[in-house]
Design an enzyme around this catalytic site. Structure first.
Site, mmCIF file in Angstrom:
data_model
loop_
_atom_site.group_PDB
_atom_site.id
_atom_site.type_symbol
_atom_site.label_atom_id
_atom_site.label_comp_id
_atom_site.label_asym_id
_atom_site.label_seq_id
_atom_site.Cartn_x
_atom_site.Cartn_y
_atom_site.Cartn_z
ATOM 1 C CB CYS A 54 14.424 -8.395 2.183
ATOM 2 S SG CYS A 54 13.500 -9.132 0.819
ATOM 3 C CB CYS A 58 11.864 -3.492 -3.567
ATOM 4 S SG CYS A 58 11.350 -5.221 -3.781
ATOM 5 C CB CYS A 61 12.093 -2.017 0.213
ATOM 6 S SG CYS A 61 11.612 -2.885 1.734
ATOM 7 C CB CYS A 98 -1.748 -6.027 8.214
ATOM 8 S SG CYS A 98 -3.397 -5.467 7.785
ATOM 9 C CB CYS A 129 -4.099 -8.761 6.401
ATOM 10 S SG CYS A 129 -3.347 -8.346 4.803
ATOM 11 C CB CYS A 189 -4.696 -6.711 0.687
ATOM 12 S SG CYS A 189 -4.050 -5.074 1.084
ATOM 13 N NE ARG A 261 -5.469 -0.686 4.618
ATOM 14 C CZ ARG A 261 -5.313 -2.000 4.521
ATOM 15 N NH1 ARG A 261 -4.199 -2.497 4.081
ATOM 16 N NH2 ARG A 261 -6.279 -2.806 4.889
HETATM 17 N N1 SAM Z 1 8.378 -8.743 1.327
HETATM 18 C C1 SAM Z 1 7.025 -8.818 0.958
HETATM 19 C C2 SAM Z 1 6.760 -8.258 -0.434
HETATM 20 O O1 SAM Z 1 7.551 -7.468 -0.922
HETATM 21 O O2 SAM Z 1 5.749 -8.639 -1.011
HETATM 22 C C3 SAM Z 1 6.089 -8.156 1.943
HETATM 23 C C4 SAM Z 1 6.472 -6.873 2.629
HETATM 24 S S1 SAM Z 1 6.705 -5.453 1.588
HETATM 25 C C5 SAM Z 1 7.478 -4.337 2.696
HETATM 26 C C6 SAM Z 1 5.052 -4.868 1.340
HETATM 27 C C7 SAM Z 1 4.855 -3.608 0.545
HETATM 28 O O3 SAM Z 1 5.271 -2.486 1.291
HETATM 29 C C8 SAM Z 1 5.595 -3.438 -0.754
HETATM 30 O O4 SAM Z 1 5.035 -4.153 -1.807
HETATM 31 C C9 SAM Z 1 5.454 -1.937 -0.995
HETATM 32 O O5 SAM Z 1 4.281 -1.649 -1.718
HETATM 33 C C10 SAM Z 1 5.330 -1.376 0.423
HETATM 34 N N2 SAM Z 1 6.488 -0.526 0.761
HETATM 35 C C11 SAM Z 1 7.713 -0.957 1.140
HETATM 36 N N3 SAM Z 1 8.533 0.091 1.348
HETATM 37 C C12 SAM Z 1 7.810 1.213 1.098
HETATM 38 C C13 SAM Z 1 8.107 2.607 1.126
HETATM 39 N N4 SAM Z 1 9.313 3.055 1.428
HETATM 40 N N5 SAM Z 1 7.109 3.477 0.816
HETATM 41 C C14 SAM Z 1 5.880 3.031 0.481
HETATM 42 N N6 SAM Z 1 5.554 1.728 0.438
HETATM 43 C C15 SAM Z 1 6.500 0.828 0.730
HETATM 44 FE FE1 SF4 Z 2 12.033 -7.452 0.396
HETATM 45 FE FE2 SF4 Z 2 11.194 -4.965 0.822
HETATM 46 FE FE3 SF4 Z 2 11.076 -5.975 -1.629
HETATM 47 FE FE4 SF4 Z 2 9.399 -6.925 0.292
HETATM 48 S S1 SF4 Z 2 9.428 -4.850 -0.568
HETATM 49 S S2 SF4 Z 2 10.610 -8.121 -1.172
HETATM 50 S S3 SF4 Z 2 10.749 -6.728 2.101
HETATM 51 S S4 SF4 Z 2 12.963 -5.590 -0.435
#
Ligand code: SAM
Ligand code: SF4
Ligand code: DTB
Length: 347
Positions: A54, A58, A61, A98, A129, A189, A261
């Site tokens: 990606c 973030c 992530c 989901c 979802c 959600c 949740r």
């Molecule tokens: N890429 C899309 C986005 O960011 O909207 C969808 C997938 S993203 C992985 C969905 C959510 O996963 C993020 O908004 C975050 O809240 C959660 N998430 C990702 N990594 C995480 C982590 N290490 N611990 C807790 N929540 C996490």
């Molecule tokens: Fe990309 Fe992870 Fe951010 Fe979703 S949460 S946009 S997968 S970096």
């Protein structure tokens, strides 16, 4: 029943966080009982249909390409491959499937592919979802037409903390996507992550923003940061578990009718902490050994926990002889759920 409010002030939300723990839990549990069956928990299974690579940054992530986390990138799964996993999730007892994709914002061609997947999963009799990143209004319409029930798009943090976590898109971008999702008639959600080094006031700010959206999200995932080596947030000081319970309780008080949740981070929680979260108002979980790329409690462990607490899975007719039947029956068994229980839910 408590009337739904959309005008919570930051000071009011902070005051709830400041209550003595027992007072906060008593209030949250009373609201929970007034709006929900306190022994029913909705169970969703999560699948990463497009993993890693990606372009976003973030800081939490493991799927961001720029961090060296060991997550291998995979392109979008085929309809048949997703269906196989959805059938297994249904047989194991999930009522909602989901699907997550590590995109910043999908292309129209990718949304069309996901729409095909959604229609096929929906035809199995599962709620659907998806979480695919930012969506345009027409893309949200396409997913709705395909039969999508929920779209997950998190605010993730308070507006004033956001800039410390994500630099590649703005808070307003998230609010815009949420508007497109609501306008398409999809259920929302939307939640966030705690334990990222934010202050209590910033946790209150996240919940206040969620509770003052034009509609309360129908589902509010509260994630406890899963610290993944290689991400900038690895090594962040752990959040006090009681503060996590407070966050669940305040979410319940602000959004009485929503499903709250207990989301990422359960694998690192004791059974006792999870039980406190259920008492404080959590009534939904991810069920299955994996979240997107990180671990989740074993199905057998969750079944035993449900049995010990007299919890049952919400909705959908269980197919006899499946794990779901065991989850649904958990409150009808001896309630022990430990090795000496002997009931099917403790298997
Ligand atoms: N890429 C899309 C986005 O960011 O909207 C969808 C997938 S993203 C992985 C969905 C959510 O996963 C993020 O908004 C975050 O809240 C959660 N998430 C990702 N990594 C995480 C982590 N290490 N611990 C807790 N929540 C996490
Ligand atoms: Fe990309 Fe992870 Fe951010 Fe979703 S949460 S946009 S997968 S970096
Ligand atoms: C949400 O709020 N939490 C889920 C789901 N929505 C998509 C994702 C949790 C991801 C945890 C890290 C991982 O497994 O990669």
């Amino acid at each position: 029943m408590t009337a739904l409010r959309h005008d919570w002030t930051r000071a009011e939300v902070c005051a709830l966080f400041e209550l003595p723990f027992n007072d906060l839990l008593a209030r949250a549990h009373a609201v929970h009982r007034a709006h929900h069956d306190p022994n029913a928990v909705q169970v969703s299974t999560l699948l990463s249909i497009k993993t890693g690579g990606c372009p976003e940054d973030c800081a939490y992530c493991p799927q961001a390409a720029r961090y060296d986390t060991g997550v291998a990138a995979h392109k979008l799964m085929s309809v048949e491959a997703v269906l196989e996993r959805a059938r297994a999730a249904k047989a194991a007892g999930a009522s909602r499937f989901c699907m997550g994709a590590a995109w910043r914002a999908p292309k129209d061609r990718e949304v069309a592919q996901v729409a095909e997947i959604v229609a096929a999963v929906k035809a199995l009799g599962l709620e659907t979802c998806a979480t695919l990143g930012m969506l345009s209004a027409p893309q949200a319409d396409t997913l709705k037409s395909a039969g999508l029930d929920y779209y997950n798009h998190n605010l993730d943090s308070a507006p004033e903390f956001y800039g410390e976590i994500i630099h590649t898109r703005q808070y307003q971008d998230r609010l815009d996507t949420l508007e497109h999702v609501r306008d398409a008639g999809l259920k929302t959600c939307c939640g966030g992550i705690v334990g990222m080094g934010e202050t209590r006031e910033q946790r209150a700010g996240l919940l206040q923003t969620l509770a003052t959206l034009p509609e309360h999200p129908q589902s509010v995932p509260i994630n406890r940061l899963v610290q993944v080596a290689g991400t900038p947030l690895a090594g962040t000081a752990e959040l006090d578990p009681f503060e996590f319970v407070r966050t669940i309780a305040v979410a319940r008080l602000l959004m009485p009718a929503s499903m709250v949740r207990l989301s990422a981070g359960r694998a690192g929680m004791s059974d006792e902490l999870q039980a406190l979260c259920f008492f404080a108002g959590a009534n939904s979980i991810f069920y299955g050994e994996k979240l997107l790329t990180t671990g989740n409690p074993d199905v057998a462990h969750d079944q035993a926990l449900f049995a010990r607490l007299g919890l049952h899975a919400l909705e959908v007719e269980p197919e006899p002889g499946t794990a779901h039947a065991d989850l649904v029956a958990a409150d009808a068994c001896c309630g022990d759920g430990r090795a000496n229980c002997g009931c099917s839910a403790a298997a």
